[in-house]
Design a protein around this motif. Structure first.
Motif, PDB file in Angstrom:
ATOM      1  N   UNK A  90       0.826  -1.216   0.000  1.00  0.00           N
ATOM      2  CA  UNK A  90       0.000   0.000   0.000  1.00  0.00           C
ATOM      3  C   UNK A  90       0.853   1.255   0.000  1.00  0.00           C
ATOM      4  N   UNK A  91       1.622   1.465  -1.079  1.00  0.00           N
ATOM      5  CA  UNK A  91       2.389   2.709  -1.147  1.00  0.00           C
ATOM      6  C   UNK A  91       1.451   3.913  -1.210  1.00  0.00           C
ATOM      7  N   UNK A  92       1.959   5.074  -0.751  1.00  0.00           N
ATOM      8  CA  UNK A  92       1.169   6.296  -0.861  1.00  0.00           C
ATOM      9  C   UNK A  92       1.101   6.718  -2.320  1.00  0.00           C
ATOM     10  N   UNK A  93       0.138   7.593  -2.632  1.00  0.00           N
ATOM     11  CA  UNK A  93       0.051   8.140  -3.993  1.00  0.00           C
ATOM     12  C   UNK A  93       1.072   9.250  -4.164  1.00  0.00           C
ATOM     13  N   UNK A  94       2.338   8.895  -3.932  1.00  0.00           N
ATOM     14  CA  UNK A  94       3.417   9.866  -3.972  1.00  0.00           C
ATOM     15  C   UNK A  94       4.566   9.255  -4.763  1.00  0.00           C
ATOM     16  N   UNK A  95       5.617  10.047  -4.943  1.00  0.00           N
ATOM     17  CA  UNK A  95       6.775   9.517  -5.652  1.00  0.00           C
ATOM     18  C   UNK A  95       7.469   8.457  -4.790  1.00  0.00           C
TER      19      UNK A  95
ATOM     20  N   UNK B 278       9.336  10.124  -2.002  1.00  0.00           N
ATOM     21  CA  UNK B 278       8.499  10.661  -0.931  1.00  0.00           C
ATOM     22  C   UNK B 278       7.820   9.570  -0.118  1.00  0.00           C
TER      23      UNK B 278
ATOM     24  N   UNK C  64       5.869   7.797  -9.669  1.00  0.00           N
ATOM     25  CA  UNK C  64       4.896   7.369  -8.667  1.00  0.00           C
ATOM     26  C   UNK C  64       5.224   5.974  -8.137  1.00  0.00           C
TER      27      UNK C  64
END
Lengths: 326, 286
Positions: free
Chosen positions: B124-129, B132, B173
């Motif tokens: 569950x990675x964040x919706x970020x790079x 980040x 991403x």
């Protein structure tokens, strides 16, 4: 397997396709799909051909002219375009952030037993007929707005910023229309944003909590970025509603059809309200044709804004990855 | 000093809520990294865990095994208070982290989660790079210096065996990575702020065998530094990676999860003391 069986099984499948209506269903849905396209073109055609007389007479400059005198046949679309865009812009600026906050409260913070009643109430707001919003605006909001908001603003900020300059005695104006429209589109935005937030998977929230984020950080850096495309879409639906709203806008905007005032407190007109108020009294063909041309302009505004919205949603959803500063 | 006060307070509250012989048990328990003592857990009226007492040693890998519904995930998530989000969830009994009661009045869940990180079943990675994703936890933990953050990000991406695959696209991403890469990114994110304990909830169950192998290799390396608790459905995985194993089973009558047996992994898999453990690890279970 023999040749005969293979053939019969192909036949059976063919039979099942036709008997169970795959074909019929396909044609039926195609038909209704075409009906929608036909309708769009039919309306487009009527508006285009109906406005021919006015287009020939005024040309492209109609868009940038002010003035509205049916007797002297002096018409310009600029006040209507300005009023439509500005009142809708005010509405979206107010209702967008507020709607998102309502949705965040409902889906993330609200106690469980309050969630359904509150959601129901908000959806009820969307069901109130616009003429009632207009009446409420005239009898309740405008008196309050005049003394509580417009006067203090005009006597302070309005002294050096013409946007908020007086006089405020009329009450009705572009600003009031924008605020009433904001209240009207608020439930739309809030309800859609709530649906969008509700489908944000829990593992996104947990991911942020697990690194030690607070609830606010979880919402701001996890939930909202994840749902930004859908929320932008919801705001655009609200904007569409504000652009086309007729009755409530007509009742509170003040119907100044011929001029554009610098002040947001001054009366104005929106395209939809202009058509609704003039059409019953349009006796000669040029007047009528001009109103149809206004409809074409409104058609064009909504079309352009919808395309921009699509581009924005597309840009946001594939978009550049976010950076955060915690 | 404050630590001592906390320990005293925790022992005191333990004393007044439990039996008198509890004190000796609690004092002995404080030497372990994590110690659950008579821990119960409820979802509303449903009891999911009953009287679970388990010691977890520092810098080791402990596997929690057991059939579905035995409460192993519930216990794992209780260790960093992930259940706080669920208003119906309730804990009774104690879990100590370095002698500090996790559910005690002195424990802030946010500070606790900085010491106890978690890797989830689904990546569950964040919706970020990518950068980040890892840097976020550091910023939350109060890291300010950009240079140090960048160094730490690179370091943990090396540790998670991901650096070579992502070093050229750190600003892309995190959602664009494959499932296995995403999970290793999540591991990097979890270890970046230097927690003491890492909880892993079936971290490889959504991954292919090669990705699983990479994750397990990463775990081996992390064991030098961290205390790891892993929930797994794969007996082979438990046997491969863990030092200690705990077997949980749902009580057929109460439907609450209970600890059946815990001990060194070798012993659990070669010489289990309980018949039910033997049945489960040999695949003769229900």
């Amino acid at each position: 397997m023999s040749q005969k069986e293979e053939n019969s099984s192909f036949y059976e499948v063919w039979q099942r396709r036709t008997q169970h209506g795959d074909l019929l269903f396909g044609w039926l849905t195609l038909f209704f799909g075409l009906v929608v396209i036909t309708l769009v073109f039919a309306i487009g055609y009527v508006v285009w051909s109906g406005s021919a007389e006015a287009r020939d007479r005024f040309g492209f400059g109609f868009l940038f002219q002010t003035g509205w005198n049916p007797v002297k046949h002096n018409f310009g679309a600029m006040p209507a375009i300005y009023g439509t865009l500005v009142s809708s812009l005010i509405a979206v600026t107010l209702a967008g952030p507020l709607g998102i906050l309502i949705a965040v409260f409902l889906s993330e913070l609200c106690p469980l037993h309050l969630r359904n009643p509150l959601s129901f109430l908000i959806e009820l707001l969307a069901a109130i007929p616009s003429v009632i919003y207009g009446m409420w605006g005239v009898f309740v909001f405008i008196p309050f707005f005049k003394s509580g908001i417009a006067k203090p603003l005009a006597s302070t900020v309005g002294q050096w910023l013409p946007l908020f300059a007086g006089p405020v005695a009329a009450g009705r104006g572009v600003m009031v229309a924008g605020i009433i429209l904001a209240i009207m589109i608020l439930p739309t935005i809030a309800a859609i944003a709530r649906e969008i937030l509700a489908v944000v998977p829990n593992h996104q929230r947990e991911a942020l909590l697990a690194v030690g984020a607070t609830r606010w950080e979880m919402i701001w850096y996890g939930v909202l970025p994840y749902s930004r495309a859908g929320i932008v879409g919801g705001i655009m639906l609200g904007l569409g509603r504000a652009l086309g709203e007729t009755m409530a806008a007509l009742m509170v905007i003040g119907s100044a059809k011929s001029t554009i005032e610098n002040s947001l407190f001054a009366p104005g007109i929106t395209a939809a309200a202009l058509i609704a108020s003039e059409l019953p009294n349009a006796n000669d063909s040029l007047h009528e044709s001009t109103l149809i041309l206004i409809a074409l302009v409104l058609f064009g505004i909504t079309l352009i804004l919808n395309i921009l919205a699509r581009l924005l949603v597309w840009q946001v959803s594939r978009g550049p990855v976010g950076t955060i500063r915690a | 000093m404050t630590q001592e006060v906390q320990i005293q307070a925790n022992i005191f509250s333990s004393l007044i809520t439990r039996f008198s012989n509890y004190q000796n048990e609690a004092v002995g328990a404080l030497s372990n990294k994590i110690q659950a003592l008579h821990f119960d857990f409820y979802y509303g009226k449903f009891q999911a865990l009953n009287d679970l007492s388990l010691a977890i040693k520092e810098r080791s890998i402990t596997a929690l095994i057991g059939p579905s519904g035995c409460g192993k995930s519930t216990f794992l998530r209780a260790i960093n208070r992930m259940h706080d989000q669920n208003p119906t969830a309730r804990a009774a009994g104690r879990i100590f982290l370095d002698g500090q009661d996790i559910y005690g009045p002195f424990t802030d869940p946010l500070l606790l989660r900085r010491r106890v990180g978690m890797v989830f079943q689904r990546p569950n990675p964040f919706t970020l790079s990518i950068f980040d994703n890892v840097a976020y936890g550091l910023r939350v933990a109060g890291w300010k210096d950009k240079k140090r953050i960048a160094e730490r990000v690179e370091e943990v991406l090396h540790q998670a065996a991901l650096w070579n695959e992502v070093k050229d696209r750190l600003n892309h991403s995190g959602l664009g990575l494959s499932g296995g890469q995403q999970q290793r990114l999540c591991i990097a994110r979890t270890i970046a702020p230097k927690p003491e304990v890492i909880l892993m909830d079936e971290p490889a169950s959504a991954l292919d065998p090669i990705s699983t192998l990479k994750i397990e290799e990463t775990m081996f390396e992390l064991r030098q530094e961290f205390t790891i608790i892993i929930v797994t459905h794969s007996m082979q995985q438990a046997a491969r990676v863990s030092d200690e194993t705990a077997f949980l089973l749902m009580n057929a009558e109460t439907r609450a999860g209970e600890l059946i047996e815990a001990g060194p992994t070798d012993q659990i898999f070669t010489n289990p003391q309980d018949k039910r453990t033997e049945d489960y690890i040999s695949g003769r279970f229900g």
